[in-house]
Write a protein that holds these residues in place. Structure first.
Motif, PDB file in Angstrom:
ATOM      1  N   GLN A 147       0.757  -1.007   0.460  1.00 22.85           N
ATOM      2  CA  GLN A 147      -0.326  -0.176  -0.007  1.00 22.85           C
ATOM      3  C   GLN A 147       0.850   1.152  -0.213  1.00 22.85           C
ATOM      4  O   GLN A 147       0.247   2.850   0.804  1.00 22.85           O
ATOM      5  CB  GLN A 147      -1.032  -0.055   1.052  1.00 22.85           C
ATOM      6  N   GLU A 148       2.144   0.998  -0.439  1.00 22.01           N
ATOM      7  CA  GLU A 148       3.232   2.298  -0.378  1.00 22.01           C
ATOM      8  C   GLU A 148       3.605   2.641   1.165  1.00 22.01           C
ATOM      9  O   GLU A 148       3.717   3.669   1.361  1.00 22.01           O
ATOM     10  CB  GLU A 148       2.731   3.455  -1.223  1.00 22.01           C
ATOM     11  N   LYS A 149       3.214   1.639   2.158  1.00 26.48           N
ATOM     12  CA  LYS A 149       3.487   2.563   3.441  1.00 26.48           C
ATOM     13  C   LYS A 149       4.574   2.256   3.779  1.00 26.48           C
ATOM     14  O   LYS A 149       5.164   1.711   4.053  1.00 26.48           O
ATOM     15  CB  LYS A 149       2.667   1.946   4.572  1.00 26.48           C
ATOM     16  N   PRO A 150       5.415   3.138   4.323  1.00 29.55           N
ATOM     17  CA  PRO A 150       7.264   3.279   4.299  1.00 29.55           C
ATOM     18  C   PRO A 150       6.887   2.097   6.687  1.00 29.55           C
ATOM     19  O   PRO A 150       6.714   2.130   6.931  1.00 29.55           O
ATOM     20  CB  PRO A 150       8.294   3.938   4.988  1.00 29.55           C
ATOM     21  N   LEU A 151       8.582   1.179   6.020  1.00 27.31           N
ATOM     22  CA  LEU A 151       8.056  -0.259   7.327  1.00 27.31           C
ATOM     23  C   LEU A 151       8.782   0.777   7.956  1.00 27.31           C
ATOM     24  O   LEU A 151       8.532   0.962   9.730  1.00 27.31           O
ATOM     25  CB  LEU A 151       8.727  -0.926   7.132  1.00 27.31           C
ATOM     26  N   LEU A 152       8.975   1.923   7.935  1.00 22.97           N
ATOM     27  CA  LEU A 152       9.756   2.962   8.824  1.00 22.97           C
ATOM     28  C   LEU A 152       8.687   3.615   9.400  1.00 22.97           C
ATOM     29  O   LEU A 152       9.079   4.338  10.820  1.00 22.97           O
ATOM     30  CB  LEU A 152      10.393   4.274   8.460  1.00 22.97           C
ATOM     31  N   GLN A 153       7.209   3.957   9.119  1.00 23.68           N
ATOM     32  CA  GLN A 153       5.697   4.451   9.993  1.00 23.68           C
ATOM     33  C   GLN A 153       4.860   2.805  10.226  1.00 23.68           C
ATOM     34  O   GLN A 153       3.795   3.060   9.928  1.00 23.68           O
ATOM     35  CB  GLN A 153       5.244   5.415   9.024  1.00 23.68           C
ATOM     36  N   ALA A 154       5.290   1.630  10.732  1.00 20.50           N
ATOM     37  CA  ALA A 154       5.359   1.192  10.876  1.00 20.50           C
ATOM     38  C   ALA A 154       4.152   0.131   9.993  1.00 20.50           C
ATOM     39  O   ALA A 154       3.601  -1.000  10.233  1.00 20.50           O
ATOM     40  CB  ALA A 154       4.079   0.900  12.182  1.00 20.50           C
ATOM     41  N   GLY A 155       4.146  -0.114   8.717  1.00 23.68           N
ATOM     42  CA  GLY A 155       4.127  -0.759   7.267  1.00 23.68           C
ATOM     43  C   GLY A 155       3.937  -2.197   7.476  1.00 23.68           C
ATOM     44  O   GLY A 155       5.214  -2.506   8.118  1.00 23.68           O
ATOM     45  N   GLY A 156       3.935  -2.523   6.791  1.00 23.06           N
ATOM     46  CA  GLY A 156       4.223  -4.399   5.957  1.00 23.06           C
ATOM     47  C   GLY A 156       3.296  -4.977   5.800  1.00 23.06           C
ATOM     48  O   GLY A 156       1.984  -4.472   6.093  1.00 23.06           O
ATOM     49  N   ARG A 157       3.568  -4.926   4.913  1.00 22.15           N
ATOM     50  CA  ARG A 157       2.747  -6.492   3.938  1.00 22.15           C
ATOM     51  C   ARG A 157       2.052  -7.688   5.364  1.00 22.15           C
ATOM     52  O   ARG A 157       3.139  -8.518   5.166  1.00 22.15           O
ATOM     53  CB  ARG A 157       2.919  -6.974   2.582  1.00 22.15           C
ATOM     54  N   LEU A 158       1.344  -8.519   5.588  1.00 24.06           N
ATOM     55  CA  LEU A 158       1.397  -9.705   6.023  1.00 24.06           C
ATOM     56  C   LEU A 158       1.711 -10.518   6.040  1.00 24.06           C
ATOM     57  O   LEU A 158       0.837 -10.441   3.956  1.00 24.06           O
ATOM     58  CB  LEU A 158      -0.754  -9.454   6.657  1.00 24.06           C
ATOM     59  N   VAL A 159       2.380 -11.700   5.749  1.00 24.65           N
ATOM     60  CA  VAL A 159       2.809 -12.652   5.887  1.00 24.65           C
ATOM     61  C   VAL A 159       2.036 -14.288   6.529  1.00 24.65           C
ATOM     62  O   VAL A 159       2.226 -14.518   5.446  1.00 24.65           O
ATOM     63  CB  VAL A 159       4.124 -12.680   5.898  1.00 24.65           C
ATOM     64  N   ALA A 160       2.366 -13.050   7.930  1.00 24.32           N
ATOM     65  CA  ALA A 160       1.376 -15.335   8.070  1.00 24.32           C
ATOM     66  C   ALA A 160       1.507 -13.965   9.708  1.00 24.32           C
ATOM     67  O   ALA A 160       1.626 -13.243  10.030  1.00 24.32           O
ATOM     68  CB  ALA A 160       2.864 -16.162   8.464  1.00 24.32           C
ATOM     69  N   GLU A 161       0.299 -14.846  10.614  1.00 27.85           N
ATOM     70  CA  GLU A 161      -0.285 -14.323  11.713  1.00 27.85           C
ATOM     71  C   GLU A 161      -1.705 -15.534  12.017  1.00 27.85           C
ATOM     72  O   GLU A 161      -1.049 -16.421  11.369  1.00 27.85           O
ATOM     73  CB  GLU A 161      -1.311 -12.932  11.754  1.00 27.85           C
ATOM     74  N   THR A 162      -1.778 -15.657  13.054  1.00 25.66           N
ATOM     75  CA  THR A 162      -2.160 -16.779  13.739  1.00 25.66           C
ATOM     76  C   THR A 162      -3.579 -17.100  13.191  1.00 25.66           C
ATOM     77  O   THR A 162      -4.443 -16.000  12.785  1.00 25.66           O
ATOM     78  CB  THR A 162      -2.680 -16.157  15.845  1.00 25.66           C
ATOM     79  N   THR A 163      -3.709 -18.197  13.011  1.00 27.22           N
ATOM     80  CA  THR A 163      -4.380 -19.315  11.854  1.00 27.22           C
ATOM     81  C   THR A 163      -4.784 -20.080  12.847  1.00 27.22           C
ATOM     82  O   THR A 163      -3.870 -21.125  12.776  1.00 27.22           O
ATOM     83  CB  THR A 163      -4.188 -19.394  10.954  1.00 27.22           C
ATOM     84  N   GLY A 164      -5.701 -20.423  13.503  1.00 29.27           N
ATOM     85  CA  GLY A 164      -6.471 -21.985  13.625  1.00 29.27           C
ATOM     86  C   GLY A 164      -5.143 -22.405  14.726  1.00 29.27           C
ATOM     87  O   GLY A 164      -5.087 -21.903  15.803  1.00 29.27           O
ATOM     88  N   SER A 165      -4.423 -23.230  14.627  1.00 28.23           N
ATOM     89  CA  SER A 165      -3.600 -23.714  16.039  1.00 28.23           C
ATOM     90  C   SER A 165      -2.393 -23.102  15.890  1.00 28.23           C
ATOM     91  O   SER A 165      -1.273 -23.319  16.738  1.00 28.23           O
ATOM     92  CB  SER A 165      -3.779 -25.536  16.198  1.00 28.23           C
ATOM     93  N   CYS A 166      -1.927 -22.216  15.337  1.00 27.78           N
ATOM     94  CA  CYS A 166      -0.415 -21.975  14.558  1.00 27.78           C
ATOM     95  C   CYS A 166      -1.034 -20.839  15.205  1.00 27.78           C
ATOM     96  O   CYS A 166      -0.780 -19.264  14.626  1.00 27.78           O
ATOM     97  CB  CYS A 166      -0.201 -21.691  12.665  1.00 27.78           C
ATOM     98  N   ILE A 167      -0.026 -20.140  16.506  1.00 29.54           N
ATOM     99  CA  ILE A 167      -0.661 -19.342  17.155  1.00 29.54           C
ATOM    100  C   ILE A 167       0.921 -18.246  17.153  1.00 29.54           C
ATOM    101  O   ILE A 167       2.230 -19.398  17.676  1.00 29.54           O
ATOM    102  CB  ILE A 167      -1.176 -19.755  18.032  1.00 29.54           C
ATOM    103  N   GLY A 168       0.912 -17.205  17.067  1.00 27.94           N
ATOM    104  CA  GLY A 168       2.171 -16.394  16.680  1.00 27.94           C
ATOM    105  C   GLY A 168       3.181 -16.822  16.551  1.00 27.94           C
ATOM    106  O   GLY A 168       4.783 -16.741  16.908  1.00 27.94           O
TER     107      GLY A 168
END
Length: 153
Positions: free
Chosen positions: A84-105
């Motif tokens: 979305q063109e948001k800098p990682l220096l401003q807490a940006g980041g495209r989601l790659v992995a998150e808690t899903t089902g039994s896969c936590i953190g």
């Protein structure tokens, strides 16, 4: 690339012969920041450098809030931007992995090549096994516009 949970992710150049900084007087380059950030991994693919980091809290078993995000840049020193063109220096980041089902953190991603395939390693807390720390290895796919995506089993 290295980071501080409270201060962000930085880059320094190391001498491949000694493992020491090439110029100890140079300031580290800040690549990313968020209120809770750590676990930096740099990966080069074609003309892009990808910076993967973790946002959230780790090491709390099933209460962990870790998630993996990514930004990319054509230069190793940035700026790293998400899709979305948001800098990682401003807490940006495209989601790659998150808690899903039994896969936590999920966290601390590492990328490696096996032949022509890119694989990702990461840890997570297994909700089906009382939050036991577990290693996962997943294939990485790439979107038509060059963003990494984990391929589920």
């Amino acid at each position: 690339a290295f980071g501080s949970f409270w201060h962000g992710i930085y880059l320094i150049e190391l001498d491949p012969e000694t493992g020491l900084r090439t110029d100890p007087s140079s300031e580290p380059v800040r690549l990313a920041w968020a209120r809770e950030i750590e676990a930096a991994t740099l990966h080069r693919r074609g003309e892009w450098y990808y910076l993967f980091v973790n946002h959230g809290l780790c090491c709390r078993g099933v209460r962990s809030t870790y998630r993996i995000v990514v930004g990319r840049s054509r230069g190793i020193t940035g700026p790293y931007l998400d899709d979305q063109e948001k800098p990682l220096l401003q807490a940006g980041g495209r989601l790659v992995a998150e808690t899903t089902g039994s896969c936590i953190g999920p966290g601390h991603i590492g990328l490696f090549q096996v032949g022509h395939a890119t694989l990702a390693s990461m840890h997570f807390y297994d909700g089906d096994r009382e939050g036991r720390p577990t290693l996962a290895i997943r294939p990485v796919g790439w979107t038509d516009v060059g963003w990494p995506e984990l391929i589920s089993e």
